[in-house]
Design an enzyme around this catalytic site. Structure first.
Site, PDB file in Angstrom:
ATOM      1  N   ARG A 184       1.517   5.415  -7.800  1.00 32.05           N
ATOM      2  CA  ARG A 184       0.317   4.947  -7.488  1.00 32.05           C
ATOM      3  C   ARG A 184      -0.825   5.839  -6.930  1.00 32.05           C
ATOM      4  O   ARG A 184      -0.351   6.966  -6.431  1.00 32.05           O
ATOM      5  CB  ARG A 184       0.284   3.757  -6.591  1.00 32.05           C
ATOM      6  CG  ARG A 184       1.179   2.503  -7.208  1.00 32.05           C
ATOM      7  CD  ARG A 184       1.124   1.317  -6.539  1.00 32.05           C
ATOM      8  NE  ARG A 184       1.860   0.132  -7.042  1.00 32.05           N
ATOM      9  CZ  ARG A 184       1.674  -1.014  -6.963  1.00 32.05           C
ATOM     10  NH1 ARG A 184       0.806  -1.443  -6.054  1.00 32.05           N
ATOM     11  NH2 ARG A 184       2.254  -1.911  -7.650  1.00 32.05           N
ATOM     12  N   ILE A 240      12.207  -7.539 -13.494  1.00 28.90           N
ATOM     13  CA  ILE A 240      13.015  -7.166 -12.546  1.00 28.90           C
ATOM     14  C   ILE A 240      12.431  -6.065 -11.753  1.00 28.90           C
ATOM     15  O   ILE A 240      12.570  -5.991 -10.327  1.00 28.90           O
ATOM     16  CB  ILE A 240      14.405  -7.073 -12.758  1.00 28.90           C
ATOM     17  CG1 ILE A 240      14.953  -8.030 -13.550  1.00 28.90           C
ATOM     18  CG2 ILE A 240      15.317  -6.654 -11.373  1.00 28.90           C
ATOM     19  CD1 ILE A 240      15.271  -9.443 -12.625  1.00 28.90           C
ATOM     20  N   GLU A 265       9.498   3.650  -7.779  1.00 27.09           N
ATOM     21  CA  GLU A 265       8.377   4.021  -8.891  1.00 27.09           C
ATOM     22  C   GLU A 265       7.044   3.751  -8.005  1.00 27.09           C
ATOM     23  O   GLU A 265       5.914   4.285  -8.920  1.00 27.09           O
ATOM     24  CB  GLU A 265       8.533   3.176  -9.888  1.00 27.09           C
ATOM     25  CG  GLU A 265       9.980   3.219 -10.699  1.00 27.09           C
ATOM     26  CD  GLU A 265      11.279   2.718 -10.018  1.00 27.09           C
ATOM     27  OE1 GLU A 265      11.055   1.738  -9.392  1.00 27.09           O
ATOM     28  OE2 GLU A 265      12.052   3.465 -10.338  1.00 27.09           O
ATOM     29  N   ASN A 266       7.052   3.170  -6.967  1.00 28.26           N
ATOM     30  CA  ASN A 266       5.466   3.012  -6.379  1.00 28.26           C
ATOM     31  C   ASN A 266       4.750   4.223  -5.783  1.00 28.26           C
ATOM     32  O   ASN A 266       3.600   4.255  -5.821  1.00 28.26           O
ATOM     33  CB  ASN A 266       5.400   1.943  -5.421  1.00 28.26           C
ATOM     34  CG  ASN A 266       5.527   0.520  -5.667  1.00 28.26           C
ATOM     35  OD1 ASN A 266       6.263  -0.551  -5.076  1.00 28.26           O
ATOM     36  ND2 ASN A 266       5.363   0.162  -7.091  1.00 28.26           N
ATOM     37  N   TRP A 267       5.507   5.261  -6.005  1.00 29.40           N
ATOM     38  CA  TRP A 267       4.863   6.895  -5.497  1.00 29.40           C
ATOM     39  C   TRP A 267       3.930   7.090  -6.646  1.00 29.40           C
ATOM     40  O   TRP A 267       3.105   8.053  -6.487  1.00 29.40           O
ATOM     41  CB  TRP A 267       6.203   7.642  -5.331  1.00 29.40           C
ATOM     42  CG  TRP A 267       7.124   7.472  -4.317  1.00 29.40           C
ATOM     43  CD1 TRP A 267       8.136   7.139  -4.287  1.00 29.40           C
ATOM     44  CD2 TRP A 267       6.819   7.698  -2.889  1.00 29.40           C
ATOM     45  NE1 TRP A 267       8.770   7.005  -3.210  1.00 29.40           N
ATOM     46  CE2 TRP A 267       7.745   7.288  -2.219  1.00 29.40           C
ATOM     47  CE3 TRP A 267       5.555   8.140  -2.091  1.00 29.40           C
ATOM     48  CZ2 TRP A 267       8.113   7.440  -0.887  1.00 29.40           C
ATOM     49  CZ3 TRP A 267       5.897   8.332  -0.857  1.00 29.40           C
ATOM     50  CH2 TRP A 267       6.969   7.955  -0.187  1.00 29.40           C
ATOM     51  N   ASN A 293      -0.760  -8.260  -4.824  1.00 35.48           N
ATOM     52  CA  ASN A 293      -1.590  -8.050  -3.829  1.00 35.48           C
ATOM     53  C   ASN A 293      -2.772  -7.310  -4.425  1.00 35.48           C
ATOM     54  O   ASN A 293      -3.819  -7.909  -3.976  1.00 35.48           O
ATOM     55  CB  ASN A 293      -1.167  -7.175  -2.752  1.00 35.48           C
ATOM     56  CG  ASN A 293       0.248  -7.793  -2.096  1.00 35.48           C
ATOM     57  OD1 ASN A 293       0.395  -8.846  -2.067  1.00 35.48           O
ATOM     58  ND2 ASN A 293       1.003  -6.747  -1.477  1.00 35.48           N
ATOM     59  N   GLY A 294      -2.588  -6.428  -5.265  1.00 36.98           N
ATOM     60  CA  GLY A 294      -3.670  -5.807  -5.791  1.00 36.98           C
ATOM     61  C   GLY A 294      -4.909  -6.488  -6.627  1.00 36.98           C
ATOM     62  O   GLY A 294      -6.058  -6.601  -6.327  1.00 36.98           O
ATOM     63  N   ASP A 338       4.712  -9.673  -5.394  1.00 38.29           N
ATOM     64  CA  ASP A 338       3.789  -8.973  -6.562  1.00 38.29           C
ATOM     65  C   ASP A 338       2.401  -9.716  -6.513  1.00 38.29           C
ATOM     66  O   ASP A 338       2.256 -10.945  -6.279  1.00 38.29           O
ATOM     67  CB  ASP A 338       4.227  -8.985  -7.901  1.00 38.29           C
ATOM     68  CG  ASP A 338       3.767  -7.864  -8.697  1.00 38.29           C
ATOM     69  OD1 ASP A 338       3.058  -7.031  -8.159  1.00 38.29           O
ATOM     70  OD2 ASP A 338       3.748  -8.237  -9.744  1.00 38.29           O
ATOM     71  N   SER A 375       8.758   0.183  -4.032  1.00 34.99           N
ATOM     72  CA  SER A 375       9.766   0.501  -5.003  1.00 34.99           C
ATOM     73  C   SER A 375       9.700   2.039  -4.946  1.00 34.99           C
ATOM     74  O   SER A 375       8.977   2.674  -4.663  1.00 34.99           O
ATOM     75  CB  SER A 375       9.440  -0.339  -6.368  1.00 34.99           C
ATOM     76  OG  SER A 375       8.575   0.573  -7.192  1.00 34.99           O
TER      77      SER A 375
HETATM   78  C1  IPE Z   1       7.385  -4.360  -8.055  1.00 39.77           C
HETATM   79  O1  IPE Z   1       5.954  -4.735  -8.319  1.00 39.77           O
HETATM   80  C2  IPE Z   1       7.226  -3.742  -6.638  1.00 39.77           C
HETATM   81  C3  IPE Z   1       6.963  -4.281  -5.486  1.00 39.77           C
HETATM   82  C4  IPE Z   1       6.546  -5.613  -5.549  1.00 39.77           C
HETATM   83  C5  IPE Z   1       7.157  -3.662  -4.233  1.00 39.77           C
HETATM   84  P1  IPE Z   1       5.065  -3.644  -9.098  1.00 39.77           P
HETATM   85  O2  IPE Z   1       3.951  -4.159  -9.190  1.00 39.77           O
HETATM   86  O3  IPE Z   1       5.503  -2.136  -8.687  1.00 39.77           O
HETATM   87  O4  IPE Z   1       5.951  -3.764 -10.493  1.00 39.77           O
HETATM   88  P2  IPE Z   1       5.567  -3.268 -12.258  1.00 39.77           P
HETATM   89  O5  IPE Z   1       4.808  -1.973 -12.116  1.00 39.77           O
HETATM   90  O6  IPE Z   1       4.526  -4.389 -12.327  1.00 39.77           O
HETATM   91  O7  IPE Z   1       6.612  -3.746 -12.803  1.00 39.77           O
HETATM   92  C1  IPE Z   2       2.914  -5.818  -4.950  1.00 43.79           C
HETATM   93  O1  IPE Z   2       1.621  -5.900  -5.387  1.00 43.79           O
HETATM   94  C2  IPE Z   2       2.950  -4.817  -3.543  1.00 43.79           C
HETATM   95  C3  IPE Z   2       3.495  -3.422  -3.953  1.00 43.79           C
HETATM   96  C4  IPE Z   2       3.922  -2.883  -5.064  1.00 43.79           C
HETATM   97  C5  IPE Z   2       3.529  -2.514  -2.790  1.00 43.79           C
HETATM   98  P1  IPE Z   2       0.716  -5.048  -6.383  1.00 43.79           P
HETATM   99  O2  IPE Z   2      -0.021  -4.068  -5.450  1.00 43.79           O
HETATM  100  O3  IPE Z   2       1.662  -4.434  -7.325  1.00 43.79           O
HETATM  101  O4  IPE Z   2      -0.333  -6.158  -6.723  1.00 43.79           O
HETATM  102  P2  IPE Z   2      -0.705  -6.085  -8.375  1.00 43.79           P
HETATM  103  O5  IPE Z   2       0.464  -6.549  -9.047  1.00 43.79           O
HETATM  104  O6  IPE Z   2      -1.526  -4.718  -8.892  1.00 43.79           O
HETATM  105  O7  IPE Z   2      -1.545  -7.218  -8.581  1.00 43.79           O
HETATM  106 MG    MG Z   3       2.403  -5.167  -9.048  1.00 43.25          MG
END
Ligand code: IPE
Ligand code: IPE
Ligand code: MG
Length: 250
Positions: free
Chosen positions: A75, A195, A71-73, A26-27, A24, A69
């Site tokens: 985004r 988690i 749930e990442n859809w 990257n963004g 976690d 994840s």
């Molecule tokens: C968890 O990180 C999923 C991955 C690292 C792939 P998220 O950034 O999606 O989790 P939340 O939204 O902060 O709980």
């Molecule tokens: C985790 O980094 C990677 C993925 C969920 C694909 P994030 O994209 O969640 O990065 P932050 O949490 O927004 O910094």
């Molecule tokens: Mg994140």
């Protein structure tokens, strides 16, 4: 569930057999550089390749990482399509290297929702590395811990198992990580202490380590710090520390 992992010794320290990582941050890493989020994800792939190498060098047998994840859809669509495209870029950039280094790759997650091109890339990766034995890398993609439990139950029903036939060990065999022992060490980078629906079933007794390091900056030093924290933990699995077996006690 497979029995608790044995610790083996390397340089006198207890080493986990299986490390799981929520990659976690990257963004935020990209934002700090005034760059789009996908720039952070690209650097996240490079960090992953370095960490796979570092884990293999240290004798870790299994590494499981959370890449996308269930749930990442949620985004923005440009970030989701950027991540899907990054899968294809990462495979063409790194598959040969990982293959040469003896990395066996499993993809765990729901493949029905991803495009035909991504599915084909996953298939290519698994086939190309199937005979490797140095380290097993499981990439959780469109994965959720709840999805995993439900898909295992569905498979149990489809197999026509009777209620009495289903126990923890049998259900574990139907779960997405049945090829690996339970993770000993669960790391989350990026500073959040949750988690986020990663390995809900398998992490029942994992040691948790949270790092403020943003994933693209995670490297050998941060890995070693987490391994050191792990080595200092006392794992009890619900028992009593240093207890003699019942029969030996007065
Ligand atoms: C968890 O990180 C999923 C991955 C690292 C792939 P998220 O950034 O999606 O989790 P939340 O939204 O902060 O709980
Ligand atoms: C985790 O980094 C990677 C993925 C969920 C694909 P994030 O994209 O969640 O990065 P932050 O949490 O927004 O910094
Ligand atoms: Mg994140």
């Amino acid at each position: 569930m497979q029995p608790a992992s044995e610790h083996h010794s390397q340089g006198g320290a207890r080493l986990p057999r299986h490390v799981a990582i929520v990659m976690d941050g990257n963004g935020r890493w990209a934002k700090r550089r005034f760059m789009p989020r996908i720039f952070g994800h690209k650097h996240g792939v490079d960090a992953l390749v370095r960490v796979v190498q570092a884990c293999a060098d240290r004798g870790i047998e299994y590494l499981t990482v959370f890449a996308f994840s269930s749930e990442n859809w949620k985004r923005p669509s440009d970030e989701v399509s950027g991540l899907m495209n990054l899968v294809l870029v990462a495979v063409s950039k790194y598959l040969a290297k990982l293959q040469k280094e003896g990395v066996r790759i499993h993809i765990v997650g729901d493949r029905t929702a991803v495009s035909e091109r991504v599915r084909a890339a996953w298939q290519q990766v698994e086939t190309a590395t199937a005979h490797n034995r140095r380290i097993t890398l499981s990439v959780a993609f469109n994965y959720g811990g709840r999805w995993d439990i439900v898909q295992a139950c569905r498979r149990a029903l489809a197999l026509g198992l009777h209620p009495e036939e289903l126990d923890e060990a049998r259900l574990n065999q139907l779960m997405a990580l049945s090829h690996a022992p339970d993770p000993d060490l669960f790391i989350r980078t990026g500073g959040e202490m949750r988690i986020s629906n990663f390995l809900l079933w398998q992490a029942a007794y994992s040691e948790l380590v949270f790092s403020d390091c943003l994933w693209p900056e995670f490297g050998e030093a941060e890995l070693d710090a987490a391994l050191q924290a792990y080595a200092a933990r006392e794992r009890r699995f619900g028992g009593v520390p240093d207890a003699a077996p019942q029969a030996l006690r007065a």
